[in-house]
Structure formats: structure tokens, C-alpha cells
Scaffold this active site. Structure first.
Site, PDB file in Angstrom:
ATOM      1  N   LYS B  55       0.818  -1.225   0.000  1.00  0.00           N
ATOM      2  CA  LYS B  55       0.000   0.000   0.000  1.00  0.00           C
ATOM      3  C   LYS B  55       0.846   1.267   0.000  1.00  0.00           C
ATOM      4  O   LYS B  55       0.401   2.317  -0.446  1.00  0.00           O
ATOM      5  CB  LYS B  55      -0.890   0.024   1.252  1.00  0.00           C
ATOM      6  CG  LYS B  55      -1.936  -1.062   1.289  1.00  0.00           C
ATOM      7  CD  LYS B  55      -3.225  -0.588   0.653  1.00  0.00           C
ATOM      8  CE  LYS B  55      -4.297  -1.668   0.763  1.00  0.00           C
ATOM      9  NZ  LYS B  55      -5.527  -1.272   0.065  1.00  0.00           N
ATOM     10  N   SER B 305       1.579  -9.653  -0.438  1.00  0.00           N
ATOM     11  CA  SER B 305       1.104  -8.269  -0.338  1.00  0.00           C
ATOM     12  C   SER B 305       1.486  -7.565   0.948  1.00  0.00           C
ATOM     13  O   SER B 305       1.690  -6.349   0.949  1.00  0.00           O
ATOM     14  CB  SER B 305      -0.405  -8.254  -0.532  1.00  0.00           C
ATOM     15  OG  SER B 305      -1.012  -9.226   0.292  1.00  0.00           O
TER      16      SER B 305
END
Lengths: 316, 316
Positions: B55, B305
Site C-alpha cells: 500500500k 502483499s
């Protein structure tokens, strides 16, 4: 005492010998931990080593140092820990048998791991006497070469290659820290550091609940480990005379660490660096968190010795 | 629908823009997992990214894309997850305010993390309506730029840089897999892969208990996520129209994964690779373990991720 310590050329030969088989592990940094400690940390990640621990270096160097004739009869050891797995894998890579004596109450997961690497297991009663006599019998029957987990110069020379790689990549370190149990990692680390960078200080870190190396180092003779109590289960053993001789000559300090600091350090490494280390590997950082008296900006190399931990039994 | 998707040049510009601030994360391999799955896996370790997740790439690209004038008024978002921390850190690095709207029942650890990165928090009731109206108010008062967690081309372009780096280092991949929640990572991954290596298949992996992206992709229109149930708490959200448009055009398949397979995959990654990943990051490997129908030796890139997980609440 006039020990013929392994020379730098032997460590470099070991590095070449084991290079096709080991992982060259990465060196990690962590800005959060640097801010927290005020020093600049370089972590040599032996938790990423094959078998999950630096032990594979020493086992591999020993197995691939054997003559064809020695090798053909295999290798043997008694251990229920990382050394057994490391020796089994190294032997498999050379295509020779590894005879592993394990106590009959060894955890199934460790038995399975040794079997998974092709080790040939002989079970014995869970006493040191039974382990040693069973091992003697196995060696007598097979002619295998006994490979001690740490008190063997070939093993020590193999462990020394971790610090060799560290110094190749980060040459200007003020301090290098390693945990100390039997002393294989610490003595190997000390050899590489003092050969390549004599001004760099070498510091061993030991759980306060298993402080036999600290006391031996202070006393000048080996004081055996009696009833050690620590979560760092890789550091329960006593020094050997070979590891102790090197440590006496080349290690600048040994510091002891509380259980709380070990657990806190382990958790920081998990949470901030996102890597899995076993409690033993967190002992040097624990020392830094607990009694850091280095000047700001000191460049500290830390050998993260391994990452084999039971995910069902975490200490928090 | 004639979306102007981000072009390859924009992804390359984003990479240059964020390069001084992000970690270039390593790519890990694991011979045990290769043997187990029969394919050759390349894991792009965004769990080692700043803030512990990919992110940060999107937040960073967006914050550093703003004009001086826009930037001076700050950025804003509503989130209690990784995006809030990522935006707060990116804003701090540019020296501008980040206004974060969080539900008043957000976990203290997440509140503390956002504060630690200098985020200015406004609490609201824990409903989507309250979050949106509070955010509108904050934006109206401050003139800050709203940065959506995923449905924003600047964010998507930032996330695309992870796959860009992966393909730079491992150019010949047959497949690239990424988890899908809101679709920011999967859409960015698909853009980079299809621009640089059109024959490489892009596959999204989604928990069966939150399979709105799978159903949307099959149906051809966005089906919102309703009462999703999965341990992969980063993948609960619905697709946005921008992420969906890219996914429709460029993603070759979306597969769903059982909770058991997600947990098993997460545990394998922890135990074998010695790295910490969050459940969402384990979803692609879960798919491979559960329904691997790739030919032996298929070269598969996997975006891990993130690694933000509560060590007190592990799923085993």
C-alpha cells in the site's frame, strides 16, 4: 595451550567448498530498530539458511572435507536439534549415510525433520550417557566419522563463513555480536572478524539463565552448564575446549541477557522486520535493548542464528 | 467504457518518483515449496515494504504526484488499515498533513500506528455513512486531497511498480498471481505484466468467503461485497470501477480459495520461508496448494502483499 586455530585461508577454502550448497543469506537493516537502539544494525539472516540455521555451514564444511574413503563410511552424531538436520542434509548432498542418535523422547517434528533429510536414526534413552554410548556403538559398527555439533575445527571453520560474508558486504563494522551456547558460532565469528577487521569488537550474548560461557570467560576455564533455564533452547550446552580456546583469545566481551529482553527482542524482529527468528537468535538484540552502552551511530553486525521455532508455542 | 488506463510510461515515472522513499523489496524462492507444488515460485516480498505492505507504493506515488499547491493542503482518507498508515507516512515524508478518518472502535494498535506516522485522526461512528460524511467534512474544512485506498489511477500506478520490479528481475514468468480485495494491487499488477510481458497470465486469488471480485469478473459488472467472511481481512472490500475496468480487460482468471488453504499456505510461508505474511498475502499460494493445475515447472510470480498480523491472534 597452543591450539592450531583454523587460519583465514581455511575459512576462505571452506566458503568455496560449501558455496554450491548453502544459501548466501541476505543482510537486513531496520530503520525502526536503528532509531530505537541508536546504533546502526546489520542483521546477517542465517534464519534463511538451509535447515533454518547457521548449523548447516559447519555440517556442510565437515562433510565435504572428508576424504572419499572416510566419506564412504558416512557421518554420525548425537543431537536432537538443528545440527542433526544439518548433518543429515549435508550427508545427503554428498550421497553418504548420516547416522543420528536421538533420545527416544525427542519431539516427533524433529524426528520427522531428520528422517525427511534422509538421516538414519538410532533411538536411545534420554540421558547423556546413553547418547554417548549409543553413538560409540554406531561409530564402531559403521566406521562413520563423528561430527561434533560445535567442538570441531571443521565445524567452527564452516560457521566462520557467515561472518566472512557479513564483512565482505559490510566491511566497516565497529562491533559484531553472536549468541553463544556451545560456542561454535561465536568462535567462528571471532576468527573471521579478527582476521579481517582486527579493530572490530566481537561480543557474545548469552541468556542470564544459561550463563556458563560468561562465567567460563571470566574465570579462564570451562565451567559446565548446569540446569540452564532459558527460552533460548539452542544455547543450553557447555563450551568445548576448542571453542573456548578461540573465545578466550578473540572475543572481547560476553554479556548476559534477561528472558524478558530476549522475548521482547524476538517480538521486535518478528513485528518490525517481518522475519521469523528463534529465541536464541534474538539474544544479541536483547542485550542491545537491555544494556546498550554503545555510542550513537555505532555500526553493529548481528548474526541471526536461526529461525526454527514451534509456531504453536510462542512466548507471548 | 473507454477508460484512460495508466500507461507504461506512467508506471515507470511512478517507479522513479517513489524510488527514494520505498524499499526495493527482495524476491524470495523456496525449494521446499517448489517441490511441494511442482512449479517454480518467485515471491515478491512486499511484506518487507515500508508500513509492512504494498500500500505504501500507491500512497507514495499519489502524495508525490500532487502539485505544490495541492500538497500544501494535505491529503485525507478514511481507513483503519494499511492504507491509512501508508498515507500518513507518505505525507510525513513530503512534509504535509494527512487527515485520517477512523471508526471510534478501531483497534488501539492501528490508531497508535497512524499517530506514530504523524497522521491527524478524526474519529467517527463505525458506519460507512459516518466515515464518508466525516471525510467530506474534513476535506471541506481543510481542502485536503482525498486519496482512495484503491480506486484511483495514481494509487493503482503506484501498486503497479511491485510487478514492474518483479519482471525486471525475473523477466520470463508464465504466470503472475496477486490477491484481490478492492483490486488496487491486482489491477496495477495486471497493467505492468501485460505491458511488459503480454504472454504472461495474470491470475487474481480471492477467499471463497469474500468472492465478490470472482463473481463480478464472471458477471461483467461489479457485484458488491456483502457480509464477507474470511481471515484475510485485507480482502473484504468491493471492487471500484477503475480497478474493475482494468481487471476485466487484463486479468486472465480469478480463483477462489478456502479458509483452510489460506491458513495452510500462511503457515507454510512462515515455517519454510521464515518470513511473516498476513493471511491476505497467503491467498495466492493457498490457491496453488488447493487447485494447482499448472504444468510442472511453470514459472509463477506471487506478490506477497503484506506482513501486518496480530501476533496474539494466530490462526493455528
Amino acid at each position: 595451550m597452543s591450539k592450531e586455530f583454523p587460519r583465514l585461508s581455511m575459512i576462505k577454502e571452506a566458503a568455496v567448498r560449501i558455496n554450491p550448497f548453502i544459501h548466501r543469506t541476505p543482510i537486513f537493516t531496520c530503520s525502526t530498530l536503528n532509531e530505537m537502539t541508536g546504533v546502526t544494525l546489520y542483521f546477517k539472516c542465517e534464519n534463511f539458511q538451509k535447515v533454518g540455521a547457521f548449523k548447516f555451514r559447519g555440517a556442510c564444511n565437515t562433510v565435504f572435507s572428508l576424504t572419499e574413503e572416510e566419506a564412504s563410511r558416512g557421518v554420525a552424531t548425537h543431537s536432537s536439534g538443528n545440527h542433526a538436520q544439518a548433518l543429515a542434509l549435508a550427508a545427503r548432498l554428498r550421497g553418504i549415510p548420516a547416522y543420528i542418535v536421538m533420545p527416544e523422547n525427542a519431539p516427533t517434528v524433529k524426528v520427522a525433520a531428520v528422517k525427511g533429510y534422509g538421516g538414519i536414526i538410532t533411538f536411545c534413552e534420554p540421558t547423556l550417557e546413553a547418547r554417548e554410548s549409543t553413538l560409540e556403538k554406531v561409530v564402531a559398527e559403521t566406521g562413520a566419522t563423528f561430527v561434533h555439533p560445535y567442538n570441531d575445527f571443521r565445524v567452527i571453520t564452516g560457521q566462520a563463513t557467515a561472518a566472512l560474508e557479513l564483512l565482505e558486504e559490510v566491511p566497516e563494522l565497529d562491533v559484531v555480536m553472536a549468541p553463544v551456547g556451545g560456542g561454535g558460532l561465536l568462535s567462528g565469528t571471532a576468527l573471521s572478524v579478527k582476521y579481517l577487521s582486527p579493530a572490530t569488537r566481537v561480543i557474545g550474548a548469552e541468556p542470564a539463565g544459561a550463563d556458563d560461557a560468561y562465567r567460563s570467560w571470566k574465570a579462564g576455564y570451562i565451567i559446565p552448564s548446569v540446569n540452564p533455564k532459558t527460552i533460548a533452547d539452542g544455547l543450553l550446552t557447555s563450551l568445548g575446549e576448542n571453542t573456548f580456546a578461540i573465545i578466550r583469545q578473540y572475543v572481547d566481551d560476553i554479556v548476559t541477557v534477561s528472558e524478558e529482553a530476549i522475548i521482547q527482542a524476538m517480538r521486535f524482529i518478528w513485528e518490525r522486520m517481518k522475519i521469523i527468528v528463534e529465541p536464541s537468535a534474538a539474544v544479541p538484540l536483547g542485550a542491545l535493548l537491555e544494556k546498550n552502552n554503545f555510542p550513537r551511530g555505532t555500526r553493529v553486525g548481528v548474526i541471526l542464528s536461526g529461525g526454527n521455532v514451534d509456531l504453536e508455542k510462542l512466548p507471548w
